[in-house]
Design a protein around this motif. Structure first.
Motif, PDB file in Angstrom:
ATOM      1  N   GLU A   1       6.930  13.652  -8.010  1.00 45.28           N
ATOM      2  CA  GLU A   1       6.822  12.613  -6.983  1.00 45.28           C
ATOM      3  C   GLU A   1       5.785  11.564  -7.375  1.00 45.28           C
ATOM      4  N   LYS A   2       4.781  11.978  -8.141  1.00 40.55           N
ATOM      5  CA  LYS A   2       3.806  11.015  -8.657  1.00 40.55           C
ATOM      6  C   LYS A   2       4.470  10.070  -9.655  1.00 40.55           C
ATOM      7  N   GLU A   3       5.427  10.594 -10.416  1.00 44.10           N
ATOM      8  CA  GLU A   3       6.190   9.749 -11.341  1.00 44.10           C
ATOM      9  C   GLU A   3       7.032   8.743 -10.562  1.00 44.10           C
ATOM     10  N   LEU A   4       7.583   9.202  -9.437  1.00 44.74           N
ATOM     11  CA  LEU A   4       8.367   8.307  -8.586  1.00 44.74           C
ATOM     12  C   LEU A   4       7.483   7.209  -8.003  1.00 44.74           C
ATOM     13  N   LEU A   5       6.272   7.591  -7.590  1.00 46.40           N
ATOM     14  CA  LEU A   5       5.318   6.601  -7.087  1.00 46.40           C
ATOM     15  C   LEU A   5       5.035   5.548  -8.147  1.00 46.40           C
ATOM     16  N   GLN A   6       4.782   5.999  -9.372  1.00 44.79           N
ATOM     17  CA  GLN A   6       4.470   5.068 -10.451  1.00 44.79           C
ATOM     18  C   GLN A   6       5.648   4.138 -10.733  1.00 44.79           C
ATOM     19  N   LYS A   7       6.847   4.692 -10.645  1.00 48.03           N
ATOM     20  CA  LYS A   7       8.045   3.871 -10.859  1.00 48.03           C
ATOM     21  C   LYS A   7       8.092   2.718  -9.855  1.00 48.03           C
ATOM     22  N   TRP A   8       7.886   3.035  -8.567  1.00 48.81           N
ATOM     23  CA  TRP A   8       7.987   1.999  -7.543  1.00 48.81           C
ATOM     24  C   TRP A   8       6.816   1.018  -7.629  1.00 48.81           C
ATOM     25  N   MET A   9       5.639   1.521  -7.978  1.00 53.53           N
ATOM     26  CA  MET A   9       4.514   0.601  -8.151  1.00 53.53           C
ATOM     27  C   MET A   9       4.800  -0.384  -9.282  1.00 53.53           C
ATOM     28  N   ASN A  10       5.403   0.090 -10.351  1.00 53.69           N
ATOM     29  CA  ASN A  10       5.757  -0.796 -11.462  1.00 53.69           C
ATOM     30  C   ASN A  10       6.799  -1.829 -11.052  1.00 53.69           C
ATOM     31  N   VAL A  11       7.801  -1.391 -10.266  1.00 48.14           N
ATOM     32  CA  VAL A  11       8.850  -2.309  -9.801  1.00 48.14           C
ATOM     33  C   VAL A  11       8.224  -3.497  -9.066  1.00 48.14           C
ATOM     34  N   TYR A  12       7.276  -3.201  -8.170  1.00 41.83           N
ATOM     35  CA  TYR A  12       6.723  -4.278  -7.347  1.00 41.83           C
ATOM     36  C   TYR A  12       5.633  -5.065  -8.071  1.00 41.83           C
ATOM     37  N   LYS A  13       4.928  -4.427  -8.995  1.00 40.18           N
ATOM     38  CA  LYS A  13       3.990  -5.182  -9.824  1.00 40.18           C
ATOM     39  C   LYS A  13       4.733  -6.199 -10.673  1.00 40.18           C
ATOM     40  N   GLU A  14       5.861  -5.773 -11.257  1.00 43.13           N
ATOM     41  CA  GLU A  14       6.647  -6.672 -12.094  1.00 43.13           C
ATOM     42  C   GLU A  14       7.289  -7.797 -11.282  1.00 43.13           C
ATOM     43  N   ALA A  15       7.510  -7.514 -10.000  1.00 41.67           N
ATOM     44  CA  ALA A  15       8.043  -8.560  -9.122  1.00 41.67           C
ATOM     45  C   ALA A  15       6.965  -9.569  -8.740  1.00 41.67           C
ATOM     46  N   GLY A  16       5.698  -9.185  -8.943  1.00 39.80           N
ATOM     47  CA  GLY A  16       4.610 -10.119  -8.674  1.00 39.80           C
ATOM     48  C   GLY A  16       3.731  -9.764  -7.497  1.00 39.80           C
ATOM     49  N   TYR A  17       3.764  -8.503  -7.058  1.00 38.43           N
ATOM     50  CA  TYR A  17       2.972  -8.086  -5.906  1.00 38.43           C
ATOM     51  C   TYR A  17       1.786  -7.218  -6.312  1.00 38.43           C
ATOM     52  N   GLU A  18       0.729  -7.330  -5.532  1.00 38.00           N
ATOM     53  CA  GLU A  18      -0.400  -6.417  -5.669  1.00 38.00           C
ATOM     54  C   GLU A  18      -0.003  -5.088  -5.038  1.00 38.00           C
ATOM     55  N   THR A  19      -0.188  -3.990  -5.763  1.00 36.45           N
ATOM     56  CA  THR A  19       0.137  -2.662  -5.229  1.00 36.45           C
ATOM     57  C   THR A  19      -1.083  -1.765  -5.357  1.00 36.45           C
ATOM     58  N   ILE A  20      -1.351  -0.990  -4.309  1.00 43.77           N
ATOM     59  CA  ILE A  20      -2.515  -0.112  -4.273  1.00 43.77           C
ATOM     60  C   ILE A  20      -2.078   1.254  -3.757  1.00 43.77           C
TER      61      ILE A  20
ATOM     62  N   ILE B   1       0.848  -1.186   0.000  1.00 42.18           N
ATOM     63  CA  ILE B   1       0.000   0.000   0.000  1.00 42.18           C
ATOM     64  C   ILE B   1       0.890   1.246   0.000  1.00 42.18           C
ATOM     65  N   PHE B   2       0.685   2.119  -0.960  1.00 43.29           N
ATOM     66  CA  PHE B   2       1.343   3.430  -0.957  1.00 43.29           C
ATOM     67  C   PHE B   2       0.314   4.462  -0.511  1.00 43.29           C
ATOM     68  N   ASN B   3       0.496   4.989   0.698  1.00 46.52           N
ATOM     69  CA  ASN B   3      -0.432   5.955   1.270  1.00 46.52           C
ATOM     70  C   ASN B   3       0.104   7.377   1.068  1.00 46.52           C
ATOM     71  N   LYS B   4      -0.708   8.357   1.404  1.00 43.82           N
ATOM     72  CA  LYS B   4      -0.351   9.779   1.359  1.00 43.82           C
ATOM     73  C   LYS B   4      -0.129  10.295  -0.061  1.00 43.82           C
ATOM     74  N   THR B   5      -0.883   9.776  -1.013  1.00 38.94           N
ATOM     75  CA  THR B   5      -0.727  10.252  -2.389  1.00 38.94           C
ATOM     76  C   THR B   5      -1.146  11.711  -2.537  1.00 38.94           C
ATOM     77  N   ASP B   6      -1.923  12.221  -1.588  1.00 42.05           N
ATOM     78  CA  ASP B   6      -2.356  13.621  -1.640  1.00 42.05           C
ATOM     79  C   ASP B   6      -1.200  14.596  -1.451  1.00 42.05           C
ATOM     80  N   LEU B   7      -0.080  14.118  -0.919  1.00 43.13           N
ATOM     81  CA  LEU B   7       1.073  14.986  -0.664  1.00 43.13           C
ATOM     82  C   LEU B   7       1.989  15.139  -1.875  1.00 43.13           C
ATOM     83  N   LEU B   8       1.749  14.366  -2.927  1.00 45.68           N
ATOM     84  CA  LEU B   8       2.728  14.250  -4.001  1.00 45.68           C
ATOM     85  C   LEU B   8       2.565  15.321  -5.082  1.00 45.68           C
ATOM     86  N   LYS B   9       3.704  15.884  -5.479  1.00 44.85           N
ATOM     87  CA  LYS B   9       3.753  16.765  -6.634  1.00 44.85           C
ATOM     88  C   LYS B   9       3.945  15.902  -7.882  1.00 44.85           C
ATOM     89  N   ASP B  10       3.940  16.543  -9.053  1.00 45.57           N
ATOM     90  CA  ASP B  10       3.979  15.778 -10.300  1.00 45.57           C
ATOM     91  C   ASP B  10       5.195  14.862 -10.397  1.00 45.57           C
TER      92      ASP B  10
END
Length: 294
Positions: free
Chosen positions: A121-140, A110-119
């Protein structure tokens, strides 16, 4: 007549049982024949209701048992993180994931506090979500404060026993309040739920969405996978490594020749450099060539 329930509160001296059909709550009493058995929050039990007590006659076999907090039959561990406030620590997360995999639990990131992110930082969030999705994890991704994405989370864990885990400050209490529909300010969750007023061994499962239950865990600033398992076992709990067959079946993906993971998958970009760096750090191994690849 025998009825079924789940232990939703357990301390050293008492327990509460929630019936699985009506969700009525009763004090739990262990029948003499099961008194020697240990009872945990999350245990499914059978017995009868007598004078406003649930007399436990049988504890069903557990599929797993978490130590901290002591909860049985856990379906999901919701490992909560934030990109900022506090800054995201992928090495800590990778240790969490390895430990929960080792315990036979299903981690959900779970990635929380998305309301705090600037543009950016949102790209950084997407990067890490992709890393863990590709590893085989559910990410929200959610914002507990803004109540964004929480309904998706509720639907995902509906009917399950889940645990909230993760480092301090990432908003676990805020998520818990949203799941339980308690509209309160940050810092008031413990008071509203009366947490911290019992012994340190007391554990409560909170019910939401009828047959869904969730518990909280302490915040951690540090978790070491090798505290829970032997170094040679760590490779088994980086799930993306298991897609590859090395020359040696006990390959540690460090200094062995013909390693499919280290010398091929990482080079081809099939395994995240960030994840592999975490693995090498856990193994206390340095691979100079990795700096050229990543």
């Amino acid at each position: 007549m025998s009825v079924k329930g789940i232990v939703t509160y357990r301390s050293a001296g008492s327990s509460k049982i929630t019936l699985l059909d009506t969700f009525e709550i009763f004090n739990g009493i262990l029948r003499k024949k099961v008194k020697k058995l240990k009872l945990y929050a999350g245990d499914f039990v059978e017995g009868e209701v007598v004078d406003n007590n649930f007399v436990i006659e049988k504890i069903q076999q557990r599929k797993n048992l978490l130590n901290r907090p002591p909860v049985a039959n856990v379906d999901n561990v919701l490992v909560v993180n934030a990109i900022k406030n506090p800054d995201f620590d992928n090495f800590l997360l990778d240790n969490f994931l390895a430990v929960y995999e080792f315990k036979g639990l299903e981690p959900v990131i779970i990635f929380n506090k998305t309301d705090l992110l600037k543009d950016d930082e949102k790209e950084l969030l997407q990067k890490w979500m992709n890393v863990y999705k590709e590893a085989g994890y559910e990410t929200i991704a959610i914002s507990a404060i803004e109540d964004e994405g929480v309904e998706n989370l509720k639907d995902f864990i509906k009917g399950d026993i889940s645990i909230l885990a993760g480092p301090s400050g990432v908003g676990k209490s805020s998520i818990l309040s949203r799941l339980l529909n308690i509209p309160i300010k940050i810092g008031e969750v413990s008071e509203k739920l009366k947490r911290g007023r019992h012994t340190t061994t007391a554990v409560t499962l909170y019910r939401f969405n009828e047959n869904s239950f969730i518990a909280d865990t302490p915040g951690f600033s540090r978790v070491e996978a090798t505290y829970f398992m032997d170094k040679k076992e760590v490779r088994l709990y980086f799930r993306e490594f298991l897609r590859y067959s090395c020359k040696f079946p006990d390959c540690t993906h460090t200094n062995e020749p013909d390693c499919e993971v280290k010398k091929k998958a990482v080079k081809r970009g099939e395994i995240s450099c960030d994840r592999f760096k975490s693995y090498l750090k856990i193994m206390n191994y340095y691979w100079e060539e990795l700096e050229k690849i990543c």
